[in-house]
Design an enzyme around this catalytic site. Structure first.
Site, short mmCIF file in Angstrom:
data_model
loop_
_atom_site.label_atom_id
_atom_site.label_comp_id
_atom_site.label_asym_id
_atom_site.label_seq_id
_atom_site.Cartn_x
_atom_site.Cartn_y
_atom_site.Cartn_z
N ASN A 13 0.87 -1.17 0.00
CA ASN A 13 0.00 0.00 0.00
C ASN A 13 0.91 1.22 0.00
O ASN A 13 1.45 1.59 1.04
CB ASN A 13 -0.90 -0.03 1.25
CG ASN A 13 -1.77 1.22 1.34
OD1 ASN A 13 -1.81 2.03 0.41
ND2 ASN A 13 -2.44 1.39 2.47
N LYS A 33 0.09 4.22 -0.40
CA LYS A 33 -0.60 5.43 0.10
C LYS A 33 -0.34 6.57 -0.89
O LYS A 33 -0.27 6.32 -2.09
CB LYS A 33 -0.14 5.74 1.53
CG LYS A 33 -0.26 4.48 2.42
CD LYS A 33 -0.10 4.73 3.88
CE LYS A 33 -0.27 3.42 4.64
NZ LYS A 33 -0.20 3.54 6.08
N HIS A 60 -9.58 1.27 4.95
CA HIS A 60 -8.31 1.53 5.63
C HIS A 60 -8.53 2.54 6.77
O HIS A 60 -9.34 3.45 6.63
CB HIS A 60 -7.28 2.06 4.63
CG HIS A 60 -5.89 2.06 5.20
ND1 HIS A 60 -5.45 3.03 6.06
CD2 HIS A 60 -4.87 1.18 5.06
CE1 HIS A 60 -4.21 2.75 6.42
NE2 HIS A 60 -3.83 1.64 5.83
N GLU A 115 -6.90 4.99 7.71
CA GLU A 115 -6.69 6.39 7.32
C GLU A 115 -7.94 6.94 6.62
O GLU A 115 -8.28 8.11 6.76
CB GLU A 115 -5.44 6.51 6.43
CG GLU A 115 -4.17 6.35 7.26
CD GLU A 115 -3.00 5.73 6.53
OE1 GLU A 115 -3.00 5.69 5.28
OE2 GLU A 115 -2.08 5.25 7.22
N GLU A 155 -5.33 -4.54 10.83
CA GLU A 155 -4.35 -3.47 10.94
C GLU A 155 -4.61 -2.66 12.21
O GLU A 155 -5.43 -1.73 12.20
CB GLU A 155 -4.45 -2.53 9.73
CG GLU A 155 -4.09 -3.18 8.41
CD GLU A 155 -3.49 -2.16 7.44
OE1 GLU A 155 -2.42 -2.44 6.90
OE2 GLU A 155 -4.08 -1.09 7.24
N GLY A 181 2.46 2.90 10.71
CA GLY A 181 3.38 4.02 10.53
C GLY A 181 4.10 4.44 11.81
O GLY A 181 4.70 5.50 11.87
N SER A 222 3.46 -1.59 10.42
CA SER A 222 4.91 -1.61 10.61
C SER A 222 5.57 -2.93 10.25
O SER A 222 6.54 -3.35 10.90
CB SER A 222 5.27 -1.18 12.03
OG SER A 222 4.83 0.14 12.28
P1 13P Z 1 2.99 0.84 7.70
O1 13P Z 1 3.54 -0.45 7.16
O2 13P Z 1 3.72 2.04 7.18
O3 13P Z 1 2.87 0.81 9.18
O4 13P Z 1 1.51 0.98 7.12
C1 13P Z 1 0.65 -0.09 7.24
C2 13P Z 1 -0.55 0.18 6.44
O5 13P Z 1 -1.30 1.11 6.72
C3 13P Z 1 -0.81 -0.68 5.28
O6 13P Z 1 -2.08 -0.47 4.78
#
Ligand code: 13P
Length: 267
Positions: free
Chosen positions: A10, A12, A113, A115, A185, A191, A231
């Site tokens: 992903n 983003k 997601h 976010e 997640e 992150g 992560s």
């Molecule tokens: P990170 O791997 O940067 O923590 O992000 C995970 C994520 O949101 C994947 O969709």
């Protein structure tokens, strides 16, 4: 039959179009050097080996979909999107629909997601509509669920997961659910560089599988893939993926680097 592992990137809101193309070139080179025996490409085995046992999905920003699609041609890497609208077309400025993503060559779409939930107010009800639209248009959905730190600390993890899962999957039938991958997640692990321990993740994955058994049946719950995100990197992937109920990873930050992502895929 063992469940096929799925490793999804992903990206983003990262990477320009040239950066996306250069990632794919470097990623192909990195993965080519793998010593893992089951990496093969049926059409062109010398050119690019990709495991037949596992799936790799790249989810770039919309603007890069077309060029990434061209760059992965002839490989078994699959294309995915990070979001979509639940309507098929109409006056929804700035949105993209499931038929458009199919047109662009996507096989997968990430939905729900954290976010999207946090910054764009997506509710389980909206996510449910999006899942239905995705499936109707032959897109496989990667449905994200997970608790916040506050919820974990007040012992609400299981209640939150149950609520999200039941509401996002409302009136999804036994056939449709087969085209869904669940991504656990935990929001506190995204992150932050602080991944869930393999045991913490396994506990929730097992719980999700149990819920799916109740919502559907034992066959479905045993076959559905539940992947972990938060992560994940080349150092912790092996331990996480070794857990019985962890069927892959949804990788954010570490998927931006072709070498790191290739190492995770080779795990
Ligand atoms: P990170 O791997 O940067 O923590 O992000 C995970 C994520 O949101 C994947 O969709």
């Amino acid at each position: 039959m063992p469940r096929k592992k799925l490793i999804a990137a992903n990206w983003k809101m990262n990477k320009s179009i040239p950066e996306s193309v250069s990632f794919i070139d470097n990623f192909k080179n990195s993965i080519k050097s793998t010593k893992i025996k089951d990496f093969r490409d049926t059409e062109n085995p010398k050119d690019f080996p990709v495991s037949s046992k596992n799936e790799i999905v790249i989810c770039p920003p919309f603007a890069s979909l077309n060029e990434v699609k061209k760059s992965i041609k002839g490989t078994k890497i699959k294309l995915g999107a990070q979001n979509m609208h639940f309507e098929e077309k109409g006056a929804f400025t700035g949105e993209i629909s499931a038929p458009m993503l199919r047109d662009a060559g996507c096989e997968y779409v990430i939905l729900g997601h954290s976010e999207r939930r946090a910054y764009f107010d997506e509710t389980d009800g909206i996510i449910n509509k999006k899942i239905k639209a995705a499936l109707k248009n032959k897109l496989k959905a990667i449905l994200c669920i997970g608790e916040t730190l506050e919820q974990r600390e007040s012992n609400e993890t299981k209640a939150v997961i149950k609520f999200q899962l039941e509401n996002c999957l409302r009136s999804i039938n036994n056939e449709e659910i087969k085209n869904i991958v669940i991504a656990y997640e935990p929001v506190w692990a995204i992150g932050t560089g602080k991944n869930a321990t393999p045991e913490q993740a396994e506990e929730v994955h097992l719980f999700i599988r149990g819920l799916l058994k109740k919502l559907y049946n034992v066959d479905i719950s045993e076959n559905i893939r539940i992947i972990y995100g938060g992560s994940v990197n080349e150092k912790n992937a092996k331990e996480l993926l070794a857990m019985k109920n962890i069927d892959g990873a949804l990788v954010g930050g570490a998927s931006l680097d072709p070498k790191s992502f290739a190492e995770i895929c080779n795990t």
